[in-house]
Design a protein around this motif. Structure first.
Motif, PDB file in Angstrom:
ATOM      1  N   SER A 146      42.949 -15.630  21.175  1.00 40.58           N
ATOM      2  CA  SER A 146      42.916 -14.125  21.134  1.00 40.58           C
ATOM      3  C   SER A 146      44.458 -13.099  20.975  1.00 40.58           C
ATOM      4  O   SER A 146      44.411 -12.319  20.709  1.00 40.58           O
ATOM      5  CB  SER A 146      43.146 -13.712  23.182  1.00 40.58           C
ATOM      6  OG  SER A 146      44.011 -14.724  23.625  1.00 40.58           O
TER       7      SER A 146
ATOM      8  N   ARG B 132      39.841  -6.347   9.211  1.00 39.68           N
ATOM      9  CA  ARG B 132      41.447  -6.059   9.269  1.00 39.68           C
ATOM     10  C   ARG B 132      42.006  -6.382   7.863  1.00 39.68           C
ATOM     11  O   ARG B 132      42.513  -5.834   7.042  1.00 39.68           O
ATOM     12  CB  ARG B 132      42.027  -5.671   9.868  1.00 39.68           C
ATOM     13  CG  ARG B 132      41.718  -4.745  11.455  1.00 39.68           C
ATOM     14  CD  ARG B 132      42.216  -4.781  12.453  1.00 39.68           C
ATOM     15  NE  ARG B 132      42.552  -6.482  13.166  1.00 39.68           N
ATOM     16  CZ  ARG B 132      42.666  -6.699  14.479  1.00 39.68           C
ATOM     17  NH1 ARG B 132      43.173  -5.232  15.157  1.00 39.68           N
ATOM     18  NH2 ARG B 132      42.441  -7.602  14.772  1.00 39.68           N
ATOM     19  N   VAL B 133      40.720  -8.134   7.329  1.00 38.84           N
ATOM     20  CA  VAL B 133      41.783  -8.663   6.875  1.00 38.84           C
ATOM     21  C   VAL B 133      41.266  -8.426   5.366  1.00 38.84           C
ATOM     22  O   VAL B 133      40.014  -8.397   5.342  1.00 38.84           O
ATOM     23  CB  VAL B 133      41.812 -10.142   7.096  1.00 38.84           C
ATOM     24  CG1 VAL B 133      42.904 -11.045   6.048  1.00 38.84           C
ATOM     25  CG2 VAL B 133      42.471 -10.261   8.478  1.00 38.84           C
TER      26      VAL B 133
ATOM     27  N   LEU C 248      39.747 -17.459  12.104  1.00 36.22           N
ATOM     28  CA  LEU C 248      39.960 -16.165  12.934  1.00 36.22           C
ATOM     29  C   LEU C 248      40.752 -14.772  11.846  1.00 36.22           C
ATOM     30  O   LEU C 248      39.405 -13.995  12.232  1.00 36.22           O
ATOM     31  CB  LEU C 248      40.878 -16.204  14.495  1.00 36.22           C
ATOM     32  CG  LEU C 248      41.221 -17.345  15.125  1.00 36.22           C
ATOM     33  CD1 LEU C 248      42.371 -17.595  15.396  1.00 36.22           C
ATOM     34  CD2 LEU C 248      39.902 -16.225  16.069  1.00 36.22           C
ATOM     35  N   LEU C 249      41.339 -15.382  10.302  1.00 32.22           N
ATOM     36  CA  LEU C 249      41.184 -14.372   9.841  1.00 32.22           C
ATOM     37  C   LEU C 249      39.895 -13.798   8.953  1.00 32.22           C
ATOM     38  O   LEU C 249      39.766 -12.866   8.423  1.00 32.22           O
ATOM     39  CB  LEU C 249      42.359 -15.032   8.401  1.00 32.22           C
ATOM     40  CG  LEU C 249      44.084 -14.617   9.266  1.00 32.22           C
ATOM     41  CD1 LEU C 249      44.752 -15.869   8.164  1.00 32.22           C
ATOM     42  CD2 LEU C 249      44.538 -13.452   9.974  1.00 32.22           C
TER      43      LEU C 249
ATOM     44  N   PRO D 166      44.611 -12.017  16.637  1.00 28.30           N
ATOM     45  CA  PRO D 166      43.283 -10.715  15.942  1.00 28.30           C
ATOM     46  C   PRO D 166      44.640  -9.681  17.001  1.00 28.30           C
ATOM     47  O   PRO D 166      44.295  -8.849  16.465  1.00 28.30           O
ATOM     48  CB  PRO D 166      42.404 -10.962  17.274  1.00 28.30           C
ATOM     49  CG  PRO D 166      41.805 -12.388  17.253  1.00 28.30           C
ATOM     50  CD  PRO D 166      43.027 -13.201  17.148  1.00 28.30           C
ATOM     51  N   GLU D 167      45.019  -9.848  18.360  1.00 31.53           N
ATOM     52  CA  GLU D 167      45.551  -8.878  18.588  1.00 31.53           C
ATOM     53  C   GLU D 167      46.861  -8.612  18.403  1.00 31.53           C
ATOM     54  O   GLU D 167      47.534  -7.552  18.291  1.00 31.53           O
ATOM     55  CB  GLU D 167      46.233  -9.395  20.699  1.00 31.53           C
ATOM     56  CG  GLU D 167      46.806  -7.743  20.806  1.00 31.53           C
ATOM     57  CD  GLU D 167      45.949  -7.794  22.716  1.00 31.53           C
ATOM     58  OE1 GLU D 167      47.385  -7.777  23.190  1.00 31.53           O
ATOM     59  OE2 GLU D 167      45.186  -9.032  22.634  1.00 31.53           O
TER      60      GLU D 167
ATOM     61  N   ARG E 286      36.555 -14.113   9.792  1.00 35.41           N
ATOM     62  CA  ARG E 286      36.442 -13.094  10.388  1.00 35.41           C
ATOM     63  C   ARG E 286      36.999 -11.713  10.780  1.00 35.41           C
ATOM     64  O   ARG E 286      35.996 -11.200  11.504  1.00 35.41           O
ATOM     65  CB  ARG E 286      35.269 -13.783  11.022  1.00 35.41           C
ATOM     66  CG  ARG E 286      35.994 -14.598  12.452  1.00 35.41           C
ATOM     67  CD  ARG E 286      34.394 -14.633  13.744  1.00 35.41           C
ATOM     68  NE  ARG E 286      35.529 -16.085  14.440  1.00 35.41           N
ATOM     69  CZ  ARG E 286      36.413 -16.188  14.677  1.00 35.41           C
ATOM     70  NH1 ARG E 286      35.174 -17.587  13.927  1.00 35.41           N
ATOM     71  NH2 ARG E 286      37.049 -16.816  16.191  1.00 35.41           N
ATOM     72  N   ASP E 287      37.937 -11.359  10.017  1.00 38.12           N
ATOM     73  CA  ASP E 287      38.492 -10.258  11.125  1.00 38.12           C
ATOM     74  C   ASP E 287      38.415  -9.344   9.470  1.00 38.12           C
ATOM     75  O   ASP E 287      38.833  -9.125   8.585  1.00 38.12           O
ATOM     76  CB  ASP E 287      40.083 -10.338  11.531  1.00 38.12           C
ATOM     77  CG  ASP E 287      40.506  -8.685  12.127  1.00 38.12           C
ATOM     78  OD1 ASP E 287      40.362  -7.961  11.771  1.00 38.12           O
ATOM     79  OD2 ASP E 287      41.232  -9.520  13.332  1.00 38.12           O
TER      80      ASP E 287
ATOM     81  N   LEU F 107      47.411  -9.000  15.199  1.00 40.88           N
ATOM     82  CA  LEU F 107      46.654  -8.306  13.670  1.00 40.88           C
ATOM     83  C   LEU F 107      46.991  -7.149  13.929  1.00 40.88           C
ATOM     84  O   LEU F 107      47.696  -5.843  13.270  1.00 40.88           O
ATOM     85  CB  LEU F 107      45.631  -9.214  13.066  1.00 40.88           C
ATOM     86  CG  LEU F 107      45.616 -10.329  12.586  1.00 40.88           C
ATOM     87  CD1 LEU F 107      44.394 -10.494  12.299  1.00 40.88           C
ATOM     88  CD2 LEU F 107      46.543 -10.263  11.793  1.00 40.88           C
ATOM     89  N   GLY F 108      45.868  -6.878  14.778  1.00 41.14           N
ATOM     90  CA  GLY F 108      46.501  -5.154  15.698  1.00 41.14           C
ATOM     91  C   GLY F 108      48.019  -4.239  15.693  1.00 41.14           C
ATOM     92  O   GLY F 108      47.933  -2.645  15.698  1.00 41.14           O
TER      93      GLY F 108
END
Length: 107
Positions: A44, A85-86, A79-80, A47-48, A82-83, A50-51
């Motif tokens: 968790s 924003r990456v 995690l990266l 991702p937070e 499937r994000d 990164l935002g």
């Protein structure tokens, strides 16, 4: 004693001081050192974070996960991957942590 999750502590983020269970400031500066967090928090937190970095206008990032067995690196990479924003990620150069750190470029 239950520890507060780092989620919700971003931006202006905090990590936990295991010795005292007290939150300590975590700057949003493009560098996340996961040594300060429990493995169970990474899913968790990343991702937070990164935002929060994106919101701060930071797009070139580095996540330090350590070399160890590679389990935490694989978690971070999953995690990266499937994000949305990456834009790109890969191992850091030897001068920036080698395979103990991952470089990230956000869209």
């Amino acid at each position: 004693m239950a520890h507060p999750s780092p989620v919700g502590l971003l931006p202006g983020a905090m990590s936990l001081d295991d010795e005292h269970d007290a939150p300590v400031p975590l700057p949003i500066d493009g560098l996340l050192d996961l040594h300060a967090f429990r493995p169970s928090e990474v899913g968790s937190l990343v991702p937070e974070w990164l935002g929060a970095c994106r919101a701060a206008g930071l797009v070139e990032l580095r996540i330090v996960h350590g070399k160890g067995t590679g389990a935490l690196r694989r978690t971070v990479e999953a995690l990266l991957a499937r994000d949305p924003r990456v834009a790109w990620f890969g191992p850091a150069g030897e001068d920036a942590g080698g395979w103990g750190a991952t470089l990230v470029r956000l869209r």
